[in-house]
Design a protein around this motif. Structure first.
Motif, PDB file in Angstrom:
ATOM      1  N   TYR A 108       0.841  -1.198   0.000  1.00 31.01           N
ATOM      2  CA  TYR A 108       0.000   0.000   0.000  1.00 31.01           C
ATOM      3  C   TYR A 108       0.885   1.260   0.000  1.00 31.01           C
ATOM      4  CZ  TYR A 108      -4.659  -2.114   0.729  1.00 31.01           C
ATOM      5  OH  TYR A 108      -5.852  -2.777   0.584  1.00 31.01           O
ATOM      6  N   ILE A 175      -2.332   2.269   7.957  1.00 25.59           N
ATOM      7  CA  ILE A 175      -1.723   2.365   6.620  1.00 25.59           C
ATOM      8  C   ILE A 175      -1.324   3.822   6.355  1.00 25.59           C
ATOM      9  CG2 ILE A 175      -3.026   0.411   5.665  1.00 25.59           C
ATOM     10  CD1 ILE A 175      -4.858   2.501   4.265  1.00 25.59           C
ATOM     11  N   ASP A 176      -0.685   4.046   5.230  1.00 29.10           N
ATOM     12  CA  ASP A 176      -0.434   5.376   4.667  1.00 29.10           C
ATOM     13  C   ASP A 176       0.442   6.281   5.540  1.00 29.10           C
ATOM     14  OD1 ASP A 176      -2.067   4.359   2.737  1.00 29.10           O
ATOM     15  OD2 ASP A 176      -3.640   5.850   2.907  1.00 29.10           O
ATOM     16  N   GLU A 221      -7.987   8.772   4.959  1.00 27.13           N
ATOM     17  CA  GLU A 221      -6.680   8.101   4.839  1.00 27.13           C
ATOM     18  C   GLU A 221      -5.723   9.000   4.060  1.00 27.13           C
ATOM     19  OE1 GLU A 221      -7.370   4.495   2.606  1.00 27.13           O
ATOM     20  OE2 GLU A 221      -8.136   5.581   0.864  1.00 27.13           O
ATOM     21  N   GLY A 222      -4.517   8.491   3.800  1.00 26.05           N
ATOM     22  CA  GLY A 222      -3.576   9.174   2.915  1.00 26.05           C
ATOM     23  C   GLY A 222      -3.084  10.519   3.408  1.00 26.05           C
ATOM     24  N   THR A 273     -10.614   6.111  -4.944  1.00 25.38           N
ATOM     25  CA  THR A 273      -9.628   6.732  -4.057  1.00 25.38           C
ATOM     26  C   THR A 273      -8.883   7.819  -4.815  1.00 25.38           C
ATOM     27  OG1 THR A 273      -7.762   5.287  -4.668  1.00 25.38           O
ATOM     28  CG2 THR A 273      -9.162   4.556  -2.837  1.00 25.38           C
ATOM     29  N   THR A 274      -8.350   8.761  -4.042  1.00 27.18           N
ATOM     30  CA  THR A 274      -7.326   9.659  -4.554  1.00 27.18           C
ATOM     31  C   THR A 274      -6.339   9.838  -3.407  1.00 27.18           C
ATOM     32  OG1 THR A 274      -6.810  11.826  -5.488  1.00 27.18           O
ATOM     33  CG2 THR A 274      -8.731  11.703  -4.048  1.00 27.18           C
ATOM     34  N   HIS A 275      -5.181  10.378  -3.673  1.00 30.70           N
ATOM     35  CA  HIS A 275      -4.131  10.356  -2.640  1.00 30.70           C
ATOM     36  C   HIS A 275      -3.162  11.503  -2.922  1.00 30.70           C
ATOM     37  CE1 HIS A 275      -1.664   7.743   0.183  1.00 30.70           C
ATOM     38  NE2 HIS A 275      -0.796   8.645  -0.207  1.00 30.70           N
ATOM     39  N   HIS A 290      -3.803  10.527  -7.932  1.00 36.12           N
ATOM     40  CA  HIS A 290      -4.045   9.509  -8.957  1.00 36.12           C
ATOM     41  C   HIS A 290      -5.508   9.522  -9.384  1.00 36.12           C
ATOM     42  CE1 HIS A 290      -4.517   6.649  -5.302  1.00 36.12           C
ATOM     43  NE2 HIS A 290      -5.720   6.856  -5.779  1.00 36.12           N
TER      44      HIS A 290
END
Ligand code: FUB
Length: 331
Positions: A108, A175-176, A221-222, A273-275, A290
């Motif tokens: 991830y 995560i992230d 997230e992210g 998703t985008t990040h 993305h």
């Protein structure tokens, strides 16, 4: 040649010269071709840029799911570099979950930072069931003397395991990771569903104190943490509207409290998703993210894009305009 003919001849030469100048100007503007997505031969996600030695290194996730797949298939992490934000050199895959004896499953989001000439690549992956964890998402760190590797597990075990955070019930809440060094003190933020941070020791591979739960509006997230002028920015994938969009909060301290500022980027096409990955390079600010816009792309076959990012006088961030053209090459 008659006088009339020679005048015509001179006019033709001037026209040709004008066309040549126009052509050169078009090439120089760099906008003659669409730049987004920036990498088109593999599916990439979760951009994490690092500026080192006049070069932007871009650390990415790698989507390899087939078109029919309805979940991630992410075997390793990739590195690219560019000196102009347009031409990207592929350095292959110097790291995968297989590089960590304790890890299993997908690779991830991750971020690499430099400290004292060493490169620390913080990654989210999953833990085997063993004496250190019952499984679930975990964060590890790999180290190298070069931004492109070779990288090796810096600790020999995970830095964060699922059991260290208990405020979320799901097993993929750790995560992230994003790491930012502020006046010598490193901070790592991370999370899914709940945002956390911990201080890191100078060696970058040990926690320095307790894990804190961060009170930040709309966080999914992210996270991406950085400082500009006197303000700290926490940028993240948020739940303002579904699917994800990028939202942000600011603070006078890397430890908060965080004041919600709003949305930077609306939903992206063809990916739920985008990040965010944010970088200043040669006088301009860039926003990386993305979407699913490569042919046959989608939520599990994503591709990284770059657009300009602009700040207002008061430090707030203008909404990012997502373009096909992307950015022009930096001289
Ligand atoms: O790439 C897998 C996951 O999707 C990342 O860890 C999240 O940030 C989201 O982009």
């Amino acid at each position: 040649m008659s006088t009339k003919n020679s005048v015509n001849h001179i006019h033709m030469k001037i026209r040709n010269l004008k066309n040549l100048f126009l052509f050169i100007a078009l090439l120089a503007s760099g906008n003659s071709f669409a730049q987004n997505p920036i990498i088109t031969d593999v599916f990439t996600a979760d951009p994490a840029p690092l500026v080192y030695d006049n070069t932007v290194y871009l650390y990415t996730s790698h989507d390899t799911a087939s078109v029919e797949h309805t979940n991630y298939k992410m075997p390793d992490w990739l590195v690219f570099s560019s000196k102009d934000m347009v031409n990207w050199k592929n350095h292959g895959s110097p790291l995968s979950p297989k590089s960590f004896s304790w890890a299993t499953g997908d690779a991830y989001a991750a971020q690499c930072v430099e400290r004292d000439g060493k490169f620390y690549w913080y990654v989210s992956t999953f833990h085997k069931k063993d004496e250190n964890s019952k499984g679930g998402a975990a964060i590890g760190v790999a180290v190298s003397d070069s931004p492109t590797g070779p990288f090796k597990d810096a600790i020999g075990k995970a830095l964060i395991v699922n059991e260290m955070t208990t405020d979320m019930e799901h097993s993929w809440d750790d995560i992230d990771p994003t790491v930012f060094i502020d006046d010598g003190q490193a901070y790592m933020y991370w999370g899914n569903g709940s945002c956390r941070y911990v201080k890191l020791k100078d060696n970058m591979i040990e926690k320095d104190g307790p894990i804190h739960i961060v009170d930040v509006k709309n966080f999914i997230e992210g996270p991406w943490l950085y400082k500009r002028k006197d303000l700290y920015y926490l940028i993240y994938a948020g739940k303002g509207t579904k699917p994800e969009m990028i939202e942000y909060s600011t603070s006078k301290s890397p430890e908060g409290p965080w004041e919600y500022q709003g949305i930077i980027q609306e939903n992206v096409p063809n990916s739920f998703t985008t990040h965010p990955g944010i970088v200043d390079f040669k006088g301009k600010s860039y926003f990386m993210y993305h979407n699913g816009l490569l042919p046959t792309g989608g939520s599990y076959r994503r591709s990284i894009c770059i657009d300009y990012m602009y700040y207002n006088e008061d430090g707030t961030i203008q909404k990012v305009v997502q373009t096909k053209e992307g950015v022009a090459p930096v001289k």
